[in-house]
Structures are given as structure tokens and as C-alpha cells.
Design a protein around this motif. Structure first.
Motif, PDB file in Angstrom:
ATOM      1  N   ARG A   8       0.864  -1.175   0.000  1.00  0.00           N
ATOM      2  CA  ARG A   8       0.000   0.000   0.000  1.00  0.00           C
ATOM      3  C   ARG A   8       0.906   1.232   0.000  1.00  0.00           C
ATOM      4  N   TYR A   9       0.550   2.246  -0.799  1.00  0.00           N
ATOM      5  CA  TYR A   9       1.442   3.393  -0.998  1.00  0.00           C
ATOM      6  C   TYR A   9       0.678   4.685  -0.740  1.00  0.00           C
ATOM      7  N   PRO A  10       0.476   5.056   0.518  1.00  0.00           N
ATOM      8  CA  PRO A  10      -0.373   6.207   0.838  1.00  0.00           C
ATOM      9  C   PRO A  10       0.165   7.525   0.304  1.00  0.00           C
ATOM     10  N   ARG A  11      -0.744   8.349  -0.203  1.00  0.00           N
ATOM     11  CA  ARG A  11      -0.462   9.724  -0.613  1.00  0.00           C
ATOM     12  C   ARG A  11      -1.692  10.558  -0.242  1.00  0.00           C
ATOM     13  N   GLY A  12      -1.464  11.721   0.330  1.00  0.00           N
ATOM     14  CA  GLY A  12      -2.571  12.540   0.807  1.00  0.00           C
ATOM     15  C   GLY A  12      -3.442  13.069  -0.315  1.00  0.00           C
ATOM     16  N   LYS A  13      -4.740  12.944  -0.152  1.00  0.00           N
ATOM     17  CA  LYS A  13      -5.714  13.453  -1.120  1.00  0.00           C
ATOM     18  C   LYS A  13      -6.735  14.309  -0.370  1.00  0.00           C
ATOM     19  N   THR A  14      -6.313  15.513  -0.040  1.00  0.00           N
ATOM     20  CA  THR A  14      -7.123  16.477   0.697  1.00  0.00           C
ATOM     21  C   THR A  14      -6.306  17.753   0.780  1.00  0.00           C
ATOM     22  N   LEU A  15      -6.904  18.856   1.183  1.00  0.00           N
ATOM     23  CA  LEU A  15      -6.118  20.061   1.410  1.00  0.00           C
ATOM     24  C   LEU A  15      -5.028  19.748   2.434  1.00  0.00           C
ATOM     25  N   GLY A  16      -3.827  20.155   2.129  1.00  0.00           N
ATOM     26  CA  GLY A  16      -2.685  19.814   2.976  1.00  0.00           C
ATOM     27  C   GLY A  16      -1.923  18.613   2.482  1.00  0.00           C
ATOM     28  N   GLY A  17      -2.552  17.813   1.597  1.00  0.00           N
ATOM     29  CA  GLY A  17      -1.867  16.666   1.016  1.00  0.00           C
ATOM     30  C   GLY A  17      -1.304  15.730   2.063  1.00  0.00           C
ATOM     31  N   CYS A  18      -0.063  15.314   1.866  1.00  0.00           N
ATOM     32  CA  CYS A  18       0.551  14.358   2.788  1.00  0.00           C
ATOM     33  C   CYS A  18       0.766  14.944   4.174  1.00  0.00           C
ATOM     34  N   SER A  19       0.836  16.268   4.292  1.00  0.00           N
ATOM     35  CA  SER A  19       0.981  16.853   5.632  1.00  0.00           C
ATOM     36  C   SER A  19      -0.279  16.658   6.464  1.00  0.00           C
ATOM     37  N   SER A  20      -1.369  16.211   5.840  1.00  0.00           N
ATOM     38  CA  SER A  20      -2.612  15.931   6.563  1.00  0.00           C
ATOM     39  C   SER A  20      -2.710  14.488   7.039  1.00  0.00           C
ATOM     40  N   ILE A  21      -1.812  13.618   6.567  1.00  0.00           N
ATOM     41  CA  ILE A  21      -1.900  12.206   6.961  1.00  0.00           C
ATOM     42  C   ILE A  21      -0.553  11.634   7.384  1.00  0.00           C
ATOM     43  N   ASN A  22       0.502  12.432   7.404  1.00  0.00           N
ATOM     44  CA  ASN A  22       1.842  11.885   7.631  1.00  0.00           C
ATOM     45  C   ASN A  22       2.173  11.772   9.113  1.00  0.00           C
TER      46      ASN A  22
END
Length: 559
Positions: free
Chosen positions: A79-93
Motif C-alpha cells: 500500500r502506498y499512501p499519498r494525501g488526497k485532501t487540502l494539505g496533502g501528505c501533511s494531513s496524513i503523515n
């Protein structure tokens, strides 16, 4: 039609895109459009630090990419997570604030022949947006006002950096064991030499995640010259040929609300869609390896063999030790009473396990003494599980994940079709070189040396994964392939370099070779991956790029 024309169009409202939107819209005479394929960052789990467990693998916040089956991982796909929301990966990292090592940036200078990327010249770009807690009172409480710290760090910027709001006895013991094994202590991983053991600093404010959207977009959302569109998928760039015969990027085609709309640029389009998204969009737009584009029916406008190549990532090997007599999250969170206690502590004080980043204790060291610099990073956690999002194990445990900071393996990102909705094929090619395989074996042996030190003895650590029965290099290499996973740091797929480098995609000012009015500004431009976590270096790249763009606009106006 004027409503569809902008001076700057930024594709991707992730870490880099949010900062760029903030900086470029300071000029009230420039209209700026920021496009994001995901939704707004109003999902509650984005903002609670432990919420990454509910954001990764969630279509609300994650692109849900997977890699191809990788021979280096014994045929496994990840699995290769990449953020899909405002903030991108800074929202899920993992919220870890890390710059890398000074030598990383000297390597970028060698790749580009541009001293703008030297350590000396990137530190001001890190400081420009930094708001470090240790400078809140004007005097650093750790060093008592040491000028070295204030020379290296900033205060009053948008990007908040705080210490973590919890401590675990088992982590203190691991730090002591690391020192006994020869790793020095450090109070600052971000001075240019991150070798040492200590607690990670995190991008949080008062126990809440501090993402790029909060930092850079919220303060400027009401600017009349800034428009932010969410749920807007870029299908391709609009590439046209000028009267002089040169190609230029005239805008973007965007799928939104069930229809395709073309937005036009008066000055520049900036791709900030990340190390997976940016090369994907370039290839869909006819910019990339010619044979690949022809295979999928995409007209080749510029044959660029480096687009989507040079993929680098940090592969972590998660070693797990059962422990005795220690408080760990496994035992605390596996009971109704424990969960209630955790929730109450966070609700009342914004502390405790719900304020945790995925990793609390860090260490940078050498895989063997002959190395000239630290080439391993540890992420140490008072818990264990099979994978992010999976349940915690039912026994008390410690996880020590270790990654090779400077992998020599190179992978790729390739379109599967000519349609933007089809995810690209991601092939990291982990452990595909002799050096990476050797470092993997050495890293497992080093974790064992630390675990055997007296500081951990009272907790009777028992290696549960991979298991002490495996001792030979061949066994350990196979097990590395069985248990290793991405640490979510893809970079390099639109590398910057000299025009003489056939694999370079952008120049040292991040302009795409051969396409006027188009830049790439995100982690994909890193020619070599940094020796640490990649989020904050991406902000630094965007800070520098914003200045490049403004300077180039002023120069163009003069001519």
C-alpha cells in the motif's frame, strides 16, 4: 472567460502547493488558482495526531495507491499512501520535523551546478516559515540561549514545531541502550548533522496536527486574488506551440462537477502534485518517455526519458520485540478502561497516546563503523502491529523500525493508460542493488546490538520479528524482503539537474526543460533523496521556488 484566466495555476494543494499559494498571492495584482483533487481538510481525524491510523487507507484522505509486485520484497506489493485532501501528505503523515543532512544539499549542488541548493543557502528557506517552540520565550530553554540554535532555526513563521507531549519509560530505556551501543545523544536533529538519538520534534500546535493547509491557506483564504478549488482532478496540461516554435504550457484541463473545464495561465503553471502525481500528469500531457506514451496512445509532445524515473524511497524494516514489565500502548489500548482513559486524557489536556505521532523516538547512526556518515534512521515506538491500520498486538512490545537513508535502488512511476482516473504503475525496485541488500542485513544486526544492551535488560526483550532463529546474511535478506515496508517518502521522479543530463526534467530553478511556463515544485524534483523525512524539505523547495517565480516575473516585466 476572464474568470478562467489566472496568472499562476498551482496543481495540487499539498505541502508545496499550500505554501506556494500563500506566497504567490501576496502580489494583489496576480490571480492565483490552487487546484486540489481531494476534499477540504475538515475531516476530524486529520487534526487528531493519532488519526493517521484512520486517514491512511481511507478514500476520504488517501489516493489509495499500491505498488507493483516487487521482486526485492519477494513478490509483495505495498500500500502506498499519498494525501488526497487540502494539505496533502501533511494531513496524513507522521508530523516529524526533519531537514536531512547538510551533505544531501551539497549533493544537489553537484547535480545542478547551482549553489542556491547548498546547505548554507537552504537554511534561510527553512527558517523563513519556521515557528520553533524552543524560541517562544526568546531564550532556548535547552541551551540557555545558545546562538547556534537561533542561527539555525526560525520563529514567528507559519510552520509550527513543538516537542512531543508524552514520554514512555521503554523508549527512554531504548535511548539509553543506543548510547551504550555507541550512538551519541542529540538535542537537535536539524543542525546539518542529524547523527544521534533523541525525541523527534513534530508539526503540531497544542496537541493538534499542524498541516500545510492550516499553516499557509487558512490565513489567506479571503484574499480576493486567490481561488481554491477542491474535488478538481487535473486531466492533463494544455501544451501549445508559440509562434517561435517553442512549446509552452497554456493551462490545465480539469474535471470538476462532472464536466471538464479549461483554465488558462497568463504566466506559469506549477505542478505540485507530488512524486507520484506530478510525473503522472506530465506523462498524461505528452511529456515523458516516448515509448511509454506511444504504448498508451498519448501523443508525444516532448520525449523526456527522465519523467517518472529515478523513484527513490526509504524502505523501513520493522523489528518487533516483546517486552516484560513495561507499559506499552499494546496493553494500554487493548482494554475498554484503557481506551477510555486515553480519550479522556486527550479531551482534557491534549496529551497522551492520542497526541502521538506514529514514531516518538528517533536515532540516526551508521550501519557499520566504516561509513563516513549516518546512513540509518530509526523510528522507535512503544507498540507493535502488523501494519498501519491493523490492530495492536495483544502483548506488550516495542517496535524499532530502521531504514536506509541513502538507497541506491531506483524505481519508476508510469501511466497505465491515457486516462487521469487510472492510477499509475508504481515500481520502487526496493533492494535491487548489492549495497542496499548489504545495508538491510547490517541494519537488522545493529538493532539486535542495541536490544542486547544492559539498559533494556530488565525488560527482557525477546525478538518477535524477524526472530532470533534467523542468523545468516541470506536469511536476514529474505526476511527483510518479507517484512520491510515503505516509510512514505517517494522522491526524485522529475529530478532537477543540468541540461546535459538526459534524465533531468527540470533545471535548478525548477523549470521544465523545453516547456515554457511550466515548473515542478514538490519532492519529485529532488535529484537524491534527503537523509531523513521528506515533508519539511518539500516546504523548503516551495519557499525557494516562490522566490524564483517572483524574480522571474519581475525580470520578464522589465523586458
Amino acid at each position: 472567460m476572464e474568470d478562467l484566466k489566472f496568472d499562476y495555476i498551482i496543481v495540487g494543494a499539498g505541502t508545496a502547493g499550500c505554501l506556494l499559494a500563500n506566497r504567490l498571492s501576496t502580489d494583489v495584482n496576480k490571480r492565483v488558482l490552487l487546484l486540489e483533487a481531494g476534499k477540504r481538510d475538515n475531516y476530524p481525524w486529520i487534526h487528531i495526531p493519532v488519526g493517521y491510523l484512520y486517514c491512511i487507507g481511507n478514500p476520504r484522505t488517501d489516493w489509495l495507491y499500491s505498488t507493483e509486485a516487487d521482486p526485492g520484497l519477494n513478490g509483495r506489493a505495498l500500500r502506498y499512501p499519498r494525501g488526497k485532501t487540502l494539505g496533502g501528505c501533511s494531513s496524513i503523515n507522521g508530523m516529524i520535523y526533519m531537514r536531512g543532512q547538510a551533505r544531501d544539499y551539497e549533493g544537489w549542488v553537484a547535480e545542478t551546478d547551482d549553489n542556491a541548493w547548498s546547505w548554507e543557502n537552504v537554511v534561510p528557506d527553512f527558517k523563513a516559515h519556521e515557528d520553533h517552540y524552543r524560541m517562544d520565550g526568546g531564550v532556548d530553554p535547552v541551551t540557555g540561549g545558545n546562538s547556534r540554535f537561533s542561527d539555525m532555526h526560525g520563529h514567528g513563521g507559519e510552520w509550527r514545531i513543538e516537542k512531543q507531549r508524552l514520554r514512555w519509560e521503554i523508549l527512554e530505556a531504548f535511548a539509553d541502550a543506543a548510547v551504550q551501543a555507541g550512538v551519541r545523544r542529540t538535542e537537535d536533529f536539524n543542525s546539518g548533522d542529524n547523527e544521534g538519538v533523541g525525541y523527534f520534534e513534530v508539526n503540531q500546535r497544542s496537541g493538534l496536527r499542524w498541516n500545510a493547509s492550516k499553516a499557509f491557506l487558512r490565513p489567506v483564504r479571503e484574499r480576493p486574488n486567490l481561488q481554491i478549488l477542491t474535488e478538481a482532478l487535473v486531466e492533463h496540461l494544455i501544451i501549445e506551440r508559440a509562434a517561435d516554435g517553442n512549446l509552452f504550457c497554456a493551462g490545465v484541463a480539469v474535471r470538476s462537477n462532472g464536466q471538464t473545464v479549461e483554465y488558462r495561465s497568463r504566466s506559469e503553471v506549477v505542478l505540485s502534485a507530488g512524486a507520484i502525481g506530478s510525473p503522472h500528469i506530465l506523462q498524461l500531457s505528452g511529456i515523458g518517455p516516448g515509448a511509454l506514451l506511444n504504448k498508451h496512445g498519448v501523443q508525444v509532445l516532448r520525449d523526456m526519458p527522465g519523467v517518472g524515473e529515478n523513484l527513490q524511497d526509504h524502505l523501513q524494516i520493522r523489528t518487533v520485540y516483546k517486552v516484560s514489565g513495561a507499559r506499552t500502548l499494546n496493553t494500554l489500548a487493548n482494554s475498554v478502561f484503557g481506551k477510555a482513559r486515553i480519550g479522556l486524557e486527550y479531551a482534557l489536556r491534549r496529551t497522551g497516546p492520542m497526541s502521538m505521532s506514529p514514531s516518538q523516538l528517533g536515532a540516526f547512526t551508521k550501519s557499520n563503523p566504516s561509513r563516513p556518515h549516518a546512513n540509518l534512521e530509526y523510528h522507535v515506538q512503544p507498540l507493535s502491529l502488523d501494519a498501519f491500520g491493523e490492530p495492536l498486538h495483544g502483548f506488550p512490545a516495542l517496535t524499532a523500525s530502521v531504514c536506509n537513508l541513502n538507497p541506491t535502488s531506483r524505481g519508476s512511476v508510469h501511466i497505465r493508460s491515457g486516462r487521469a482516473v487510472d492510477a499509475p504503475a508504481i515500481m520502487p525496485n526496493y533492494l535491487s542493488t548489492d549495497e542496499d541488500r548489504m545495508v538491510a542485513v547490517e541494519s537488522i544486526r545493529q538493532v539486535r546490538r542495541i536490544a542486547s544492551q544492559p539498559a533494556l535488560a530488565k525488560y527482557r526483550p525477546e525478538e518477535w520479528k524477524p526472530g532470533n532463529q534467523f542468523q545468516s546474511d541470506a536469511d536476514l535478506l529474505k526476511l527483510a524482503g518479507d517484512i520491510a515496508s515503505t516509510i512514505f517518502h517517494p522522491t526524485g521522479t522529475a529530478k532537477m539537474g543540468k541540461q546535459s543530463d538526459a534524465m533531468a526534467v527540470v533545471d535548478s530553478r525548477l523549470r521544465v526543460f523545453g516547456i515554457n511556463g511550466l515548473r515542478v515544485v514538490d519532492a519529485s524534483v529532488m535529484p537524491r533523496i534527503v537523509s531523513g523525512n521528506t515533508n519539511s524539505p518539500t516546504l523548503m523547495i516551495a519557499e525557494k521556488a516562490a522566490r524564483f517565480i517572483a524574480e522571474d516575473a519581475r525580470n520578464a516585466a522589465r523586458t
